[in-house]
Design an enzyme around this catalytic site. Sequence first.
Site, PDB file in Angstrom:
ATOM      1  N   GLY A 188       0.678  -1.100  -0.084  1.00 47.08           N
ATOM      2  CA  GLY A 188      -0.153  -0.040   0.070  1.00 47.08           C
ATOM      3  C   GLY A 188       0.840   1.161  -0.052  1.00 47.08           C
ATOM      4  O   GLY A 188       1.307   1.572   1.048  1.00 47.08           O
ATOM      5  N   VAL A 242       0.053   7.131   4.074  1.00 46.38           N
ATOM      6  CA  VAL A 242       0.453   6.537   5.359  1.00 46.38           C
ATOM      7  C   VAL A 242       1.717   5.689   4.992  1.00 46.38           C
ATOM      8  O   VAL A 242       2.583   5.403   5.341  1.00 46.38           O
ATOM      9  CB  VAL A 242      -0.486   5.800   6.186  1.00 46.38           C
ATOM     10  CG1 VAL A 242       0.072   4.857   7.490  1.00 46.38           C
ATOM     11  CG2 VAL A 242      -1.598   6.902   6.803  1.00 46.38           C
ATOM     12  N   LYS A 275      -9.597   4.300  18.701  1.00 42.77           N
ATOM     13  CA  LYS A 275      -9.373   5.053  17.405  1.00 42.77           C
ATOM     14  C   LYS A 275     -10.432   4.821  16.478  1.00 42.77           C
ATOM     15  O   LYS A 275     -11.003   5.771  15.843  1.00 42.77           O
ATOM     16  CB  LYS A 275      -8.306   4.477  16.457  1.00 42.77           C
ATOM     17  CG  LYS A 275      -7.771   5.115  15.209  1.00 42.77           C
ATOM     18  CD  LYS A 275      -7.319   6.306  15.115  1.00 42.77           C
ATOM     19  CE  LYS A 275      -7.185   7.023  13.776  1.00 42.77           C
ATOM     20  NZ  LYS A 275      -6.274   6.265  13.267  1.00 42.77           N
ATOM     21  N   GLY A 313       0.021   4.408  -0.429  1.00 39.50           N
ATOM     22  CA  GLY A 313      -0.749   5.699   0.011  1.00 39.50           C
ATOM     23  C   GLY A 313      -0.231   6.592   0.873  1.00 39.50           C
ATOM     24  O   GLY A 313       1.219   6.424   1.280  1.00 39.50           O
TER      25      GLY A 313
END
Length: 311
Positions: free
Chosen positions: A11, A15, A195, A13
């Site tokens: 991933g 982050v 969270k 992206g």
Amino acid sequence: MTHAMDIAILGAGAVGQLICRQLTVAGMNVGFIGRNALESGEQVVSFTPLASADDHQQIQAIPYSVPILTADALDNIRLVIVCVKAYQVLDALYPLLKQLPSQCHILLLHNGMGPHLALAPLINAQANGRGLSLGTTSQGVLRQAPWLIKQTGQGLTQLGHFTGAELTEHYRNALLAAIPSSEWVDTIVPCLWQKLAVNAAINPLTALYQCPNGKLAEPDFSEMIKGILDELVIVAAHDGVSLDQSFLHDRVYQVIRLTAGNFSSMHQDIAHQRRTEIDQINGYICERAQAHGLSAPVNAELWARVKQLAV
């Protein structure tokens, strides 16, 4: 490459690129897993660091090179950090499980909850050293172009063991040394619920009312936010997680104040006609409620309204 990659990020992206930058600066041998066979070799990534209050000059982006690994070149990987959207986790990770070494550890680092429950049986079925850890981060980061990110804020990162073999001390220490304001916690699931509470309160409301986070501080939203958190605390308790309701309430409003001018990720997803993570946020609360014979009408209404908005 002079050293074999032993950490891979799934991933790329915002982050994922931020974690990659932090691990790279700390001297870790890290690369991204490509989405297909055509994505391989080296990729130039640019990172703009967080500006300090005393820095009045424009900060320039820092370019650096990151290896892109194909699925058939993962023999040396010992840790995979999964940073895709929550709804992408299973589809992205399942095909790789057979390609990864049996002793490779998996760390999920995404918004929302749910994929860990589907992955756990697969991890536990492999009694050969594979393990699953979970994490959550509040670091602020903006993806300005496919391979350009800008850090926008600092925040706590919490990591912890979930099931299977535990992450080795070497990699645990490496993560904590590389990621600022990070900690290893004995029980990670309550941290994820905390969270989740912030995301469940802020994301759907800002998406539905097309407003920045700060607008949710207005009295008109107080009953809705209370209802979201009331249901979440009850559902979490039936899942064996005890949460302090007043702490969650204060935390949600603290985030609203600290990010008053920001637009939530779900707001941005709706604005850009992208799929949202509502299924793994308010939807997860509803699904866990149903599993215990409970109802969560406030979250269910938000879930349905955002799903309709995203069509």
